[in-house]
Design a protein around this motif. Sequence first.
Motif, PDB file in Angstrom:
ATOM      1  N   ILE A   1      55.561  19.613  27.235  1.00  0.00           N
ATOM      2  CA  ILE A   1      55.507  18.494  26.297  1.00  0.00           C
ATOM      3  C   ILE A   1      56.316  18.889  25.065  1.00  0.00           C
ATOM      4  N   ALA A   2      57.230  17.999  24.679  1.00  0.00           N
ATOM      5  CA  ALA A   2      58.141  18.318  23.578  1.00  0.00           C
ATOM      6  C   ALA A   2      58.646  17.042  22.936  1.00  0.00           C
ATOM      7  N   ALA A   3      59.111  17.184  21.699  1.00  0.00           N
ATOM      8  CA  ALA A   3      59.865  16.125  21.019  1.00  0.00           C
ATOM      9  C   ALA A   3      61.212  16.736  20.668  1.00  0.00           C
TER      10      ALA A   3
ATOM     11  N   ARG B   1      49.948  10.828  20.406  1.00  0.00           N
ATOM     12  CA  ARG B   1      50.139  10.946  21.854  1.00  0.00           C
ATOM     13  C   ARG B   1      49.969  12.402  22.292  1.00  0.00           C
ATOM     14  N   PHE B   2      50.546  13.327  21.533  1.00  0.00           N
ATOM     15  CA  PHE B   2      50.412  14.749  21.833  1.00  0.00           C
ATOM     16  C   PHE B   2      48.928  15.146  21.864  1.00  0.00           C
TER      17      PHE B   2
ATOM     18  N   THR C   1      46.968  16.448  25.236  1.00  0.00           N
ATOM     19  CA  THR C   1      46.655  17.881  25.320  1.00  0.00           C
ATOM     20  C   THR C   1      45.199  18.242  25.036  1.00  0.00           C
ATOM     21  N   THR C   2      44.436  17.345  24.419  1.00  0.00           N
ATOM     22  CA  THR C   2      43.042  17.656  24.096  1.00  0.00           C
ATOM     23  C   THR C   2      42.263  17.999  25.366  1.00  0.00           C
ATOM     24  N   GLY C   3      41.496  19.074  25.278  1.00  0.00           N
ATOM     25  CA  GLY C   3      40.678  19.521  26.407  1.00  0.00           C
ATOM     26  C   GLY C   3      41.423  20.436  27.361  1.00  0.00           C
TER      27      GLY C   3
ATOM     28  N   PRO D   1      47.482  22.367  32.374  1.00  0.00           N
ATOM     29  CA  PRO D   1      47.925  23.079  31.173  1.00  0.00           C
ATOM     30  C   PRO D   1      49.258  22.517  30.671  1.00  0.00           C
ATOM     31  N   PHE D   2      49.530  22.743  29.396  1.00  0.00           N
ATOM     32  CA  PHE D   2      50.759  22.251  28.771  1.00  0.00           C
ATOM     33  C   PHE D   2      51.534  23.399  28.148  1.00  0.00           C
ATOM     34  N   ILE D   3      52.836  23.358  28.293  1.00  0.00           N
ATOM     35  CA  ILE D   3      53.748  24.233  27.560  1.00  0.00           C
ATOM     36  C   ILE D   3      54.158  23.452  26.319  1.00  0.00           C
ATOM     37  N   ILE D   4      53.928  24.003  25.110  1.00  0.00           N
ATOM     38  CA  ILE D   4      54.212  23.230  23.892  1.00  0.00           C
ATOM     39  C   ILE D   4      55.300  23.858  23.015  1.00  0.00           C
ATOM     40  N   GLY D   5      55.983  24.891  23.494  1.00  0.00           N
ATOM     41  CA  GLY D   5      57.110  25.440  22.734  1.00  0.00           C
ATOM     42  C   GLY D   5      56.917  26.884  22.371  1.00  0.00           C
TER      43      GLY D   5
END
Length: 161
Positions: free
Chosen positions: A5-7, A30-31, A35-37, A92-96
Amino acid sequence: MLTIIAAAAENNALGKDNDLVWHLPDDFKRFKKLTTGHHIIMGRKTFESFPQPLPNRTHVVITRQQDYDNENCIVVHNLKDALAFASKDEQPFIIGGGEIYKQSLSYADKIELTRVHGEFEADTYFPELDMNDWELVHEEFHEKDEKHNYAFSYLTYERKK
């Protein structure tokens, strides 16, 4: 399913001096909603750019610093260990930041990209996507308005089978 997830701007700019170069409140909402939880995997500089840990998320921080310690996160020293730790989470999320995005592209199943319509000076960039690997499955455009200085689009990509 691992999601990046990225902007990123049209020139793939992500940020400068460990901060974003735009402010998009709807993108932050939105992020948070997505991503919550869940486990969020990031580099140390990304983690340290937050004023405080993000609520209701498990922070997995990748750093080369062997003695790095922070009670608010799980510390690992490479992407594989981060993915192994986050494997208990089905989303899971990769956020940078930029280097972590680049390393994780080959592992990701999905990309939630907010494309900021503009070009920005930056010191961190999102990797170029190989469109032979990715299919755009959703696109939602948002005009510039009184709360958003730039138009942007939510783009959802899924890895081609």
